[in-house]
Design a protein around this motif. Structure first.
Motif, PDB file in Angstrom:
ATOM      1  N   GLY A  48      38.355  28.826   5.391  1.00 39.13           N
ATOM      2  CA  GLY A  48      37.240  28.195   4.682  1.00 39.13           C
ATOM      3  C   GLY A  48      37.323  26.681   4.746  1.00 39.13           C
ATOM      4  N   GLU A  49      38.526  26.144   4.543  1.00 39.94           N
ATOM      5  CA  GLU A  49      38.705  24.693   4.615  1.00 39.94           C
ATOM      6  C   GLU A  49      38.411  24.170   6.021  1.00 39.94           C
ATOM      7  OE1 GLU A  49      42.694  23.826   3.339  1.00 39.94           O
ATOM      8  OE2 GLU A  49      42.344  24.611   1.323  1.00 39.94           O
ATOM      9  N   LEU A  50      38.888  24.892   7.032  1.00 42.40           N
ATOM     10  CA  LEU A  50      38.653  24.476   8.414  1.00 42.40           C
ATOM     11  C   LEU A  50      37.164  24.515   8.760  1.00 42.40           C
ATOM     12  CD1 LEU A  50      41.633  26.186  10.278  1.00 42.40           C
ATOM     13  CD2 LEU A  50      41.285  23.748   9.918  1.00 42.40           C
ATOM     14  N   VAL A  51      36.482  25.553   8.319  1.00 47.48           N
ATOM     15  CA  VAL A  51      35.045  25.665   8.590  1.00 47.48           C
ATOM     16  C   VAL A  51      34.304  24.507   7.930  1.00 47.48           C
ATOM     17  CG1 VAL A  51      32.994  27.042   8.045  1.00 47.48           C
ATOM     18  CG2 VAL A  51      35.006  28.153   8.996  1.00 47.48           C
ATOM     19  N   GLN A  52      34.648  24.222   6.692  1.00 42.92           N
ATOM     20  CA  GLN A  52      33.997  23.127   5.976  1.00 42.92           C
ATOM     21  C   GLN A  52      34.267  21.790   6.677  1.00 42.92           C
ATOM     22  OE1 GLN A  52      35.228  22.803   1.908  1.00 42.92           O
ATOM     23  NE2 GLN A  52      33.597  21.407   1.357  1.00 42.92           N
ATOM     24  N   SER A  53      35.500  21.569   7.098  1.00 47.48           N
ATOM     25  CA  SER A  53      35.845  20.341   7.805  1.00 47.48           C
ATOM     26  C   SER A  53      35.085  20.246   9.127  1.00 47.48           C
ATOM     27  CB  SER A  53      37.353  20.317   8.066  1.00 47.48           C
ATOM     28  OG  SER A  53      37.692  19.289   8.950  1.00 47.48           O
ATOM     29  N   PHE A  54      35.017  21.347   9.848  1.00 49.34           N
ATOM     30  CA  PHE A  54      34.318  21.384  11.129  1.00 49.34           C
ATOM     31  C   PHE A  54      32.828  21.108  10.936  1.00 49.34           C
ATOM     32  CE2 PHE A  54      32.475  23.771  14.768  1.00 49.34           C
ATOM     33  CZ  PHE A  54      33.056  23.032  15.776  1.00 49.34           C
ATOM     34  N   GLU A  55      32.230  21.721   9.928  1.00 50.63           N
ATOM     35  CA  GLU A  55      30.807  21.491   9.661  1.00 50.63           C
ATOM     36  C   GLU A  55      30.550  20.023   9.316  1.00 50.63           C
ATOM     37  OE1 GLU A  55      29.995  24.342   6.583  1.00 50.63           O
ATOM     38  OE2 GLU A  55      29.481  25.918   8.027  1.00 50.63           O
ATOM     39  N   GLN A  56      31.440  19.426   8.539  1.00 50.68           N
ATOM     40  CA  GLN A  56      31.302  18.010   8.171  1.00 50.68           C
ATOM     41  C   GLN A  56      31.393  17.131   9.412  1.00 50.68           C
ATOM     42  OE1 GLN A  56      30.579  16.873   5.066  1.00 50.68           O
ATOM     43  NE2 GLN A  56      30.315  14.883   6.007  1.00 50.68           N
ATOM     44  N   ARG A  57      32.344  17.431  10.297  1.00 52.00           N
ATOM     45  CA  ARG A  57      32.495  16.646  11.526  1.00 52.00           C
ATOM     46  C   ARG A  57      31.258  16.774  12.406  1.00 52.00           C
ATOM     47  NH1 ARG A  57      37.988  18.145  14.218  1.00 52.00           N
ATOM     48  NH2 ARG A  57      37.227  16.645  15.741  1.00 52.00           N
ATOM     49  N   ILE A  58      30.713  17.984  12.519  1.00 46.81           N
ATOM     50  CA  ILE A  58      29.502  18.182  13.325  1.00 46.81           C
ATOM     51  C   ILE A  58      28.345  17.386  12.732  1.00 46.81           C
ATOM     52  CG2 ILE A  58      27.736  19.894  13.941  1.00 46.81           C
ATOM     53  CD1 ILE A  58      30.004  21.910  14.315  1.00 46.81           C
ATOM     54  N   ASN A  70      28.486  14.688  10.938  1.00 45.71           N
ATOM     55  CA  ASN A  70      28.716  13.260  11.204  1.00 45.71           C
ATOM     56  C   ASN A  70      28.388  12.898  12.648  1.00 45.71           C
ATOM     57  OD1 ASN A  70      29.538  12.798   8.582  1.00 45.71           O
ATOM     58  ND2 ASN A  70      31.718  12.956   9.056  1.00 45.71           N
ATOM     59  N   LYS A  71      28.777  13.756  13.580  1.00 45.77           N
ATOM     60  CA  LYS A  71      28.499  13.491  14.993  1.00 45.77           C
ATOM     61  C   LYS A  71      26.996  13.501  15.259  1.00 45.77           C
ATOM     62  CE  LYS A  71      32.635  12.917  16.501  1.00 45.77           C
ATOM     63  NZ  LYS A  71      33.076  11.624  16.980  1.00 45.77           N
ATOM     64  N   PHE A  72      26.273  14.449  14.682  1.00 42.62           N
ATOM     65  CA  PHE A  72      24.820  14.489  14.850  1.00 42.62           C
ATOM     66  C   PHE A  72      24.169  13.232  14.279  1.00 42.62           C
ATOM     67  CE2 PHE A  72      24.706  19.274  15.422  1.00 42.62           C
ATOM     68  CZ  PHE A  72      24.249  19.198  16.718  1.00 42.62           C
ATOM     69  N   LYS A  73      24.667  12.762  13.144  1.00 47.98           N
ATOM     70  CA  LYS A  73      24.125  11.539  12.547  1.00 47.98           C
ATOM     71  C   LYS A  73      24.379  10.343  13.463  1.00 47.98           C
ATOM     72  CE  LYS A  73      24.198   8.784   8.305  1.00 47.98           C
ATOM     73  NZ  LYS A  73      23.753   7.637   9.033  1.00 47.98           N
ATOM     74  N   GLU A  74      25.615  10.244  13.975  1.00 46.99           N
ATOM     75  CA  GLU A  74      25.937   9.163  14.904  1.00 46.99           C
ATOM     76  C   GLU A  74      25.047   9.216  16.141  1.00 46.99           C
ATOM     77  OE1 GLU A  74      30.089   9.302  15.911  1.00 46.99           O
ATOM     78  OE2 GLU A  74      30.721   9.107  13.818  1.00 46.99           O
ATOM     79  N   LEU A  75      24.869  10.407  16.684  1.00 55.64           N
ATOM     80  CA  LEU A  75      24.031  10.573  17.865  1.00 55.64           C
ATOM     81  C   LEU A  75      22.591  10.188  17.562  1.00 55.64           C
ATOM     82  CD1 LEU A  75      23.860  11.517  20.801  1.00 55.64           C
ATOM     83  CD2 LEU A  75      23.479  13.829  19.949  1.00 55.64           C
ATOM     84  N   GLY A  76      22.088  10.615  16.426  1.00 57.93           N
ATOM     85  CA  GLY A  76      20.725  10.253  16.016  1.00 57.93           C
ATOM     86  C   GLY A  76      20.568   8.747  15.870  1.00 57.93           C
ATOM     87  N   ASP A  77      21.565   8.110  15.270  1.00 66.32           N
ATOM     88  CA  ASP A  77      21.517   6.644  15.116  1.00 66.32           C
ATOM     89  C   ASP A  77      21.528   5.948  16.479  1.00 66.32           C
ATOM     90  OD1 ASP A  77      21.511   7.020  12.390  1.00 66.32           O
ATOM     91  OD2 ASP A  77      23.634   6.490  12.102  1.00 66.32           O
ATOM     92  N   ARG A  78      22.344   6.453  17.397  1.00 63.20           N
ATOM     93  CA  ARG A  78      22.387   5.850  18.733  1.00 63.20           C
ATOM     94  C   ARG A  78      21.058   6.027  19.460  1.00 63.20           C
ATOM     95  NH1 ARG A  78      27.567   8.392  21.276  1.00 63.20           N
ATOM     96  NH2 ARG A  78      26.579   7.681  23.189  1.00 63.20           N
ATOM     97  N   ILE A  79      20.453   7.212  19.349  1.00 65.29           N
ATOM     98  CA  ILE A  79      19.151   7.451  19.989  1.00 65.29           C
ATOM     99  C   ILE A  79      18.098   6.535  19.386  1.00 65.29           C
ATOM    100  CG2 ILE A  79      17.275   9.148  20.213  1.00 65.29           C
ATOM    101  CD1 ILE A  79      19.490  11.300  20.503  1.00 65.29           C
ATOM    102  N   ASP A  80      18.102   6.420  18.054  1.00 69.40           N
ATOM    103  CA  ASP A  80      17.138   5.527  17.386  1.00 69.40           C
ATOM    104  C   ASP A  80      17.314   4.088  17.861  1.00 69.40           C
ATOM    105  OD1 ASP A  80      16.106   7.643  15.981  1.00 69.40           O
ATOM    106  OD2 ASP A  80      17.138   7.168  14.093  1.00 69.40           O
ATOM    107  N   GLN A  81      18.555   3.643  17.996  1.00 66.95           N
ATOM    108  CA  GLN A  81      18.821   2.274  18.440  1.00 66.95           C
ATOM    109  C   GLN A  81      18.331   2.064  19.871  1.00 66.95           C
ATOM    110  OE1 GLN A  81      19.948  -0.293  16.556  1.00 66.95           O
ATOM    111  NE2 GLN A  81      19.430  -1.526  18.341  1.00 66.95           N
ATOM    112  N   ARG A  82      18.605   3.018  20.749  1.00 71.69           N
ATOM    113  CA  ARG A  82      18.142   2.906  22.134  1.00 71.69           C
ATOM    114  C   ARG A  82      16.615   2.892  22.190  1.00 71.69           C
ATOM    115  NH1 ARG A  82      22.158   4.456  26.194  1.00 71.69           N
ATOM    116  NH2 ARG A  82      23.982   3.370  25.384  1.00 71.69           N
ATOM    117  N   PHE A  83      15.999   3.747  21.421  1.00 70.17           N
ATOM    118  CA  PHE A  83      14.540   3.825  21.390  1.00 70.17           C
ATOM    119  C   PHE A  83      13.954   2.492  20.926  1.00 70.17           C
ATOM    120  CE2 PHE A  83      10.480   5.265  19.490  1.00 70.17           C
ATOM    121  CZ  PHE A  83       9.920   5.847  20.613  1.00 70.17           C
ATOM    122  N   THR A  84      14.562   1.922  19.874  1.00 70.29           N
ATOM    123  CA  THR A  84      14.108   0.623  19.358  1.00 70.29           C
ATOM    124  C   THR A  84      14.294  -0.467  20.418  1.00 70.29           C
ATOM    125  OG1 THR A  84      14.722   1.292  17.120  1.00 70.29           O
ATOM    126  CG2 THR A  84      14.437  -1.053  17.493  1.00 70.29           C
TER     127      THR A  84
END
Length: 149
Positions: free
Chosen positions: A81-91, A93-107
């Motif tokens: 359960g702890e590993l799943v929660q940690s993995f979901e949190q990391r995913i 965060n990565k999606f947020k980072e990717l979204g921010d990078r795409i938004d920056q490139r688009f801008t």
């Protein structure tokens, strides 16, 4: 059968003497005093006690093993359960980072296009030809132009 009955009596109540157990099992007083027959009852008592001990200890050990297994499974489920929660949190965060990078490139692309279009509009007002878009460094247009010459 009398030896077995005497042995069962001894197992049920270990404080009863072998001679007394034999009398209660149906031996005569003379037979109960016979050392060989007493020895037979003692040996039978011992063999029967060995047969009974593994059953009770086996049940106890199975219960101990079962409870240990349940405890370990509980621990493993908690860790999973702890590993799943940690993995979901990391995913996430990565999606947020990717979204921010795409938004920056688009801008950045929009800003570049806006600058180019404002420059083209200014040149048109002055009567000049609009600038051609910058050449792609990976393009083979230069090679094609030189080959056609």
């Amino acid at each position: 059968p009398r030896v077995e009955r005497a042995a069962k009596l001894r197992l049920k109540d270990p404080t009863v003497s072998t001679e007394e157990a034999m009398k209660l099992a149906g031996f005569t007083a003379e037979e109960a005093k016979d050392k060989k027959k007493q020895n037979n009852v003692r040996q039978k008592t011992h063999r029967m006690s060995l047969k009974q001990a593994p059953k009770s200890s086996q049940k106890a050990s199975q219960q101990d093993i079962s409870s240990l297994i349940k405890e370990e499974i509980g621990k493993l489920e908690g860790k999973v359960g702890e590993l799943v929660q940690s993995f979901e949190q990391r995913i996430e965060n990565k999606f947020k980072e990717l979204g921010d990078r795409i938004d920056q490139r688009f801008t950045d692309v929009l800003n570049i296009l806006q600058i180019q279009s404002s420059g083209d509009v200014a040149e048109q007002k002055r009567g000049l030809e609009p600038r051609s878009p910058p050449k792609d460094p990976d393009s083979n247009d230069d090679i094609l132009d030189s080959v056609q010459l």
